[in-house]
Motif scaffolding. Structure first.
Motif, short mmCIF file in Angstrom:
data_model
loop_
_atom_site.label_atom_id
_atom_site.label_comp_id
_atom_site.label_asym_id
_atom_site.label_seq_id
_atom_site.Cartn_x
_atom_site.Cartn_y
_atom_site.Cartn_z
N LEU A 95 1.25 4.19 -2.88
CA LEU A 95 0.83 5.57 -2.65
C LEU A 95 1.97 6.57 -2.70
CD1 LEU A 95 -1.74 5.08 0.26
CD2 LEU A 95 -2.24 5.65 -2.12
N TRP A 96 3.16 6.11 -2.37
CA TRP A 96 4.31 7.02 -2.28
C TRP A 96 4.52 7.83 -3.56
CZ3 TRP A 96 7.25 7.62 2.21
CH2 TRP A 96 8.37 8.44 2.08
N GLY A 143 -2.98 1.06 -3.93
CA GLY A 143 -2.83 1.56 -2.57
C GLY A 143 -4.10 2.00 -1.89
N THR A 203 2.44 8.79 -5.76
CA THR A 203 1.33 9.67 -6.12
C THR A 203 1.37 11.00 -5.39
OG1 THR A 203 -0.19 8.89 -4.38
CG2 THR A 203 -0.08 7.60 -6.43
N HIS A 204 2.07 11.03 -4.24
CA HIS A 204 2.11 12.22 -3.38
C HIS A 204 0.71 12.63 -2.95
CE1 HIS A 204 6.34 12.58 -4.38
NE2 HIS A 204 6.05 12.64 -5.66
N ASN A 205 -0.20 11.69 -2.93
CA ASN A 205 -1.58 11.97 -2.51
C ASN A 205 -2.07 10.80 -1.67
OD1 ASN A 205 -4.20 12.74 -2.13
ND2 ASN A 205 -4.79 12.68 -4.28
N TRP A 206 -1.90 10.92 -0.35
CA TRP A 206 -2.27 9.83 0.53
C TRP A 206 -3.78 9.68 0.67
CZ3 TRP A 206 1.48 6.55 1.89
CH2 TRP A 206 2.80 7.00 1.74
N ASN A 207 -4.52 10.67 0.22
CA ASN A 207 -5.98 10.55 0.25
C ASN A 207 -6.49 9.49 -0.74
OD1 ASN A 207 -6.47 12.52 2.22
ND2 ASN A 207 -6.38 14.18 0.71
N ASN A 208 -5.62 9.10 -1.67
CA ASN A 208 -6.01 8.03 -2.59
C ASN A 208 -6.30 6.72 -1.87
OD1 ASN A 208 -6.05 9.27 -5.09
ND2 ASN A 208 -3.84 9.06 -5.39
N PHE A 209 -5.82 6.63 -0.63
CA PHE A 209 -6.08 5.43 0.17
C PHE A 209 -7.59 5.20 0.32
CE2 PHE A 209 -6.67 3.45 4.44
CZ PHE A 209 -6.05 2.24 4.18
N THR A 240 0.83 -1.21 0.00
CA THR A 240 0.00 0.00 0.00
C THR A 240 0.86 1.26 0.00
OG1 THR A 240 -1.75 -1.16 1.20
CG2 THR A 240 -1.81 1.24 1.23
N ILE A 241 1.84 1.31 0.89
CA ILE A 241 2.74 2.47 0.97
C ILE A 241 3.54 2.63 -0.32
CG2 ILE A 241 4.74 3.42 2.18
CD1 ILE A 241 3.66 2.05 4.72
#
Length: 398
Positions: free
Chosen positions: A27-28, A219, A30-36, A23-24
């Motif tokens: 996401l890393w 992610g 994308t620089h957008n952790w809200n994609n989680f 997952t990390i």
């Protein structure tokens, strides 16, 4: 801590580590952790921040269930080939190891271990571990999984088929429904159950490996829960002939995690499909799986409370559409498959017992059994896929 308990703890921690790392790692970039929390990506979103994916399919403003969003708009030959080659190597690798051990057991009388893994367990560890790393590499280089060619409903139904086999194997412990019957005395039934115990690993392997290679290692919360569950199942495929493999609390976790994951994933999706998964798997737990615990015998007040809470949840969950029939899709389909497998198995055992004195029949018998095994497994998986998705369409028109 006992050997089997220690092993189960390791399985859970290792699975959580891989799912979290995947997952990390996704996401890393994308620089957008809200994609989680992004369960309905549109074209241009997600895709590890650099792949153009199809996103959610909409028709007249409504999203299409089982139109898998995490696929490339323009698939590549390399992506398709790497996904299928990875799956084939993993699938046949597991089947070959299982077959080798079964042949060895005939010669060496293999016993169950409570302490250490044997050589075949380590072979499966190495195979699964390598394919997990391959999955990460393949996702981050070519992205697409098997979703490029097969319907999402088949991936979900392959896991539910695993649960049907689990219901069959658990009959001596918890019966078919409400703890009964546990001791079915028909010889043909015992022969059927013995056959399932001996050869269940092949269909279980398919359900696990096929689903693992279906999805890219994205992610989102749904992918995190899914890969965690798939890793748990991979550990189960690794631990055969180790006592942890038949630890009933561990098995209960494997069976019930699909309720948690399926519910969360479905709720995050548009529409009311969550009613199918949430209530369906809850019914299976309340009438069957709960009998692997002490609650029905020692804590009947807890059992009564759970039934009451379920009734309240049904009333609240269906107050908008009153489509109560949806909660029966999964339990009815599972039990139809359960009784079909038992019926065909008993009938086959009865016929073969009548013909077992004919030496010329033994070779043909093996072929027939293999065909019945493959036919039943395929029928269960395709049948569930149609029940869940209504069709086997791979939506490429958007």
């Amino acid at each position: 801590m006992q050997g089997e308990t220690k092993a189960v703890v390791i399985y859970i921690i290792a699975s959580l580590f891989f799912a979290s790392f995947a997952t990390i790692f996704a996401l890393w970039p994308t620089h957008n952790w809200n994609n989680f929390y992004n369960s309905r990506p549109v074209r241009g979103e997600m895709g590890l921040g650099r792949f153009l994916i199809r996103g959610t399919r909409y028709v007249n403003g409504r999203s299409t269930p089982f139109a898998y969003a995490w696929r490339l708009v323009n698939s590549t030959h390399l992506g398709r080939a790497s996904a299928w080659i990875g799956y084939i190597v993993h699938q046949f690798g597991q089947w070959i190891i299982l077959a080798q051990v079964q042949q060895q057991k005939k010669l060496d009388n293999i016993r169950w271990s409570n302490d250490t893994f044997n050589s075949w367990n380590w072979k499966m560890v190495y195979l699964n571990g390598f394919m997990m790393l391959f999955k990460l590499f393949q996702t981050h280089t070519t992205y697409d999984g098997l979703a490029i060619d097969v319907s999402e409903s088949t991936a979900q139904s392959s896991v539910i088929a695993v649960l049907v086999v689990a219901l069959l194997l658990a009959i001596p412990r918890r019966g078919i429904a409400f703890g009964k019957p546990r001791n079915i005395r028909f010889i043909s039934f015992k022969q059927t159950l013995n056959f399932i115990k001996k050869y269940h690993g092949y269909v279980m392997s398919f359900g696990t490996v096929y689903n693992f290679h279906y999805h890219p290692a994205e992610g989102t919360m749904s992918h995190l829960g899914g890969f965690f569950y798939q890793c748990l199942l991979l550990w189960q495929s690794t631990s055969f002939y180790h006592q942890s493999h038949r630890n009933k609390h561990w098995i209960l976790l494997l069976e019930t995690w699909v309720f948690i994951h399926g519910t969360l994933t479905a709720i995050l999706q548009p529409g009311t499909n969550w009613q199918i998964f949430s209530y369906g798997f809850a019914i299976i737990f309340l009438i069957n799986q709960i009998y692997d615990t002490r609650i029905p015998k020692r804590y009947t007040w807890i059992l009564a409370s759970l039934y009451t809470l379920f009734s309240v949840a049904v009333a609240l969950g269906f107050q908008q559409n009153h489509a109560y029939y949806k909660m029966l899709f999964i339990p009815v389909a599972q039990y139809i498959c359960l009784f079909t497998c038992i019926g065909i198995g008993m009938l086959t055992a009865l016929i073969f017992r009548r013909l077992e004195d004919r030496s010329s029949f033994h070779y043909l018998q093996r072929i027939i059994v293999i065909m019945i095994y493959i036919g039943l497994a395929s029928g269960v998986i395709i049948g569930f896929a149609i029940v869940l998705g209504g069709n086997l369409t791979v939506y490429n028109d958007y």
